[in-house]
Structures are given as C-alpha cells and as structure tokens.
Design a protein around this motif. Structure first.
Motif, mmCIF file in Angstrom:
data_model
loop_
_atom_site.group_PDB
_atom_site.id
_atom_site.type_symbol
_atom_site.label_atom_id
_atom_site.label_comp_id
_atom_site.label_asym_id
_atom_site.label_seq_id
_atom_site.Cartn_x
_atom_site.Cartn_y
_atom_site.Cartn_z
ATOM 1 N N ILE A 44 -25.748 26.578 16.281
ATOM 2 C CA ILE A 44 -25.241 26.195 17.595
ATOM 3 C C ILE A 44 -26.351 26.240 18.638
ATOM 4 N N PRO A 62 -24.530 21.112 16.892
ATOM 5 C CA PRO A 62 -23.308 21.589 17.550
ATOM 6 C C PRO A 62 -23.698 22.297 18.846
ATOM 7 N N ASP A 89 -18.990 30.617 17.593
ATOM 8 C CA ASP A 89 -19.748 30.468 16.348
ATOM 9 C C ASP A 89 -18.846 30.689 15.138
ATOM 10 N N TYR A 145 -16.533 27.725 14.735
ATOM 11 C CA TYR A 145 -17.297 26.575 14.224
ATOM 12 C C TYR A 145 -17.509 26.691 12.720
#
Length: 322
Positions: free
Chosen positions: A39, A55, A97, A100
């Motif tokens: 991320i 992302p 996180d 995700y």
C-alpha cells in the motif's frame, strides 16, 4: 508501506511523516521499481494525474471532495484530509492493510478452487466396476474429500473424508491427506496413520473418514470408519438398502484410536455408496428423517445437489456392473 513524495507543496507534510516514521519515502518516478502489492499513501492530485497501479490511500485538501470522489472511482483504498487525519493513524493504516489483504485472498479463491478440483483423482478403469462421484463445495473450497487408487492389479483402495469447519484451513487438510496416504495398504492402517500425524501436528481440526479396500476379483469389500456419518449403504436390485456398520472416533481427537474393520461381499449390480454429511442438508426434518430421504433418493438415483448448499457435499459410489 510507501509514502509517495507529493509534487505540490503540502504544509502539513512534515507532521504526517513524523507520525509515521516507518513509511518508506519514494518518488513518482520510482514507483515502477517497487512492490505493486504494498500500500502507498499519496496526494490525491498525483494519484489522479499518474493513475499508477499501487493500492493507494489518497489525501486531499478540505475543498477537494470532487477529487476524492474521482479517486475512489479509480480504485483508491481510502481518502483522507491533510489537516484532519485519523487520530490513530497507525491503527487506521493497519486496518486498511488487513482488509486489502483479505480482499486479495478472496480474489485468489476461484483459482484455488480450480486447483483443488484438479487434485481430485482421475477416472479409473476397473474390470466389472464403475466409480461414480459427486463433489459440491458450499463455497469456493471444500473440506470434504475423496480419493481412490490401485494398490495392486486386483485391489482398489478408497476413502471419503469430512474435515470439521469450512474455509481455507479445512481445504488445506484435504491436500495434506492426499499427500500422506500413499503407502497404506489397509483401511485401518490409513486411518491410524492419518490420525497419528494429525494428533502430532496438534491441528485444531478433526476429520471423520470412511476408508475401504475392494478386491475386484473376489468382490470382497473391507472398510473402517473414523466417526463418519452418514454410514455407508449398499443398494441391490429388488432388495432393501443395507446400512452398514461404522465405529470409532474422528481423527485428531486421541492417540489411542481403536479402529474396527468390517467386511462384506458385493453381489451383482450392487452399489456401495458413502457420503459426507452435507448430503443430508437438502432434506428437511431431524437427522433420521434426513437420512431416510437421502437413502430414498440414492436408491432411486434421483439425488440432486442444490446449486447453493450450506455444507460441502461429497459422494463416492462403487458400482459392480455384472
């Protein structure tokens, strides 16, 4: 996580960086050099202009609601305001996180399901016998499993197992079983071996199993059970169904597992069928009523698994052809 250095002046930038000292600062020009699954945090203007694949959590000024909305449409994971960041910034990042990663795992499930199905045994040619199966996971992956293989020119060994629970852990145990059964020569030996390994590894799962061995020349069938329900059933033309014996505890509960072995002969045109307990789910009533309905439909060859089931279903049938 990465922090992509903004291309415009951000007055609160230093405060953000001080709050998250573990972030790795990178530039827009370097993005292609870094892990595309990690991320990144970036200014909304840069995300909209370059639209990279990382992302990304975007941060905007208070008057940039339209930019945030557009960033979300383009796939941003979250949107914050530079001057109103979450009070627990590290905790918020951890949650995003984790979510995700869960989403990424979910995207992998269809591929994992296809791989699991490829691990099922290939069709096998047997003199005077036909093996018939049904495999219907309740979700992508199944904790029910069956396998069969020749141990000699005249003998086939088989089992059907039901791992407790659902999901990835249960499905992984099905592959684990397939990897370790190879050298077992009797149903009792297979069950004892798998039980010992399951107890030794201290995996918080239990497995019910019915294993057997069929001699295709003498038509002798030997089987052992480890707490499996429903019991095996034999269907013969113009005869009432025969519900066979089962015994023992499931695998993984105790080292001292006592395993009985039973024996019978399959007559001409007989069908020996074992099912996982998910095969009972399509029917209403208590356990006895469900089992009676299952037996009826198996006898009349009218069992149909629903398109959507609450529990995994596996069925293995050995049919003597003459």
């Amino acid at each position: 996580m990465y922090f992509i250095q903004p291309s415009r002046q951000i007055s609160s930038l230093e405060h953000v960086l001080n709050t998250l000292p573990s972030l790795q600062m990178i530039t827009i020009e370097e993005i292609h050099l870094y892990d595309p699954t990690r991320i990144a945090i970036a200014d909304v203007h840069d995300f909209l202009e370059y639209q990279w694949a990382l992302p990304t959590i975007v941060i905007a000024q208070e008057n940039e609601g339209a930019e945030l909305s557009l960033a979300w449409e383009l796939g941003a994971l979250a949107g914050w305001i530079w001057t109103k960041l979450p009070s627990n910034l590290e905790g918020s990042l951890f949650k995003i996180d984790a979510q995700y990663k869960r989403n990424q795992d979910s995207r992998d499930l269809p591929s994992a399901a296809e791989l699991q199905k490829k691990l099922l045994p290939n069709p096998i040619d047997l003199q005077n016998y036909k093996v018939e199966t049904l495999f219907q996971p309740s979700a992508y992956l199944s904790g029910d499993w069956y396998d069969y293989w020749k141990i000699s020119d005249k003998e086939i060994m088989f089992y059907l197992a039901d791992v407790s629970g659902h999901g990835v852990t249960s499905s992984l145990l099905t592959s684990w079983m397939a990897a370790f059964h190879g050298r077992s020569k009797t149903p009792r030996e297979l069950i004892k071996k798998l039980n010992g390994m399951l107890v030794q590894e201290n995996i918080e799962k239990h497995i019910t199993m019915l294993a057997g061995i069929l001699n295709i020349e003498t038509h002798t069938l030997k089987w052992s059970s480890a707490g499996h329900y429903p019991p095996p059933i034999i269907f013969e033309p113009n005869q009432a169904p025969r519900v066979l014996n089962t015994s023992s505890f499931p695998l993984g509960l105790t080292e001292d597992l006592e395993v009985e072995e039973f024996e019978c002969t399959l007559n001409k045109h007989a069908r020996f069928i074992i099912c996982s307990d998910g095969a009972l789910e399509p029917f209403s009533g208590g356990l006895n009523e469900q089992f009676a309905q299952l037996v009826y439909h198996l006898q009349n060859q009218s069992f149909r698994a629903p398109d959507h089931v609450a529990d995994d279903i596996a069925i293995l049938s050995l049919r003597r052809m003459n």
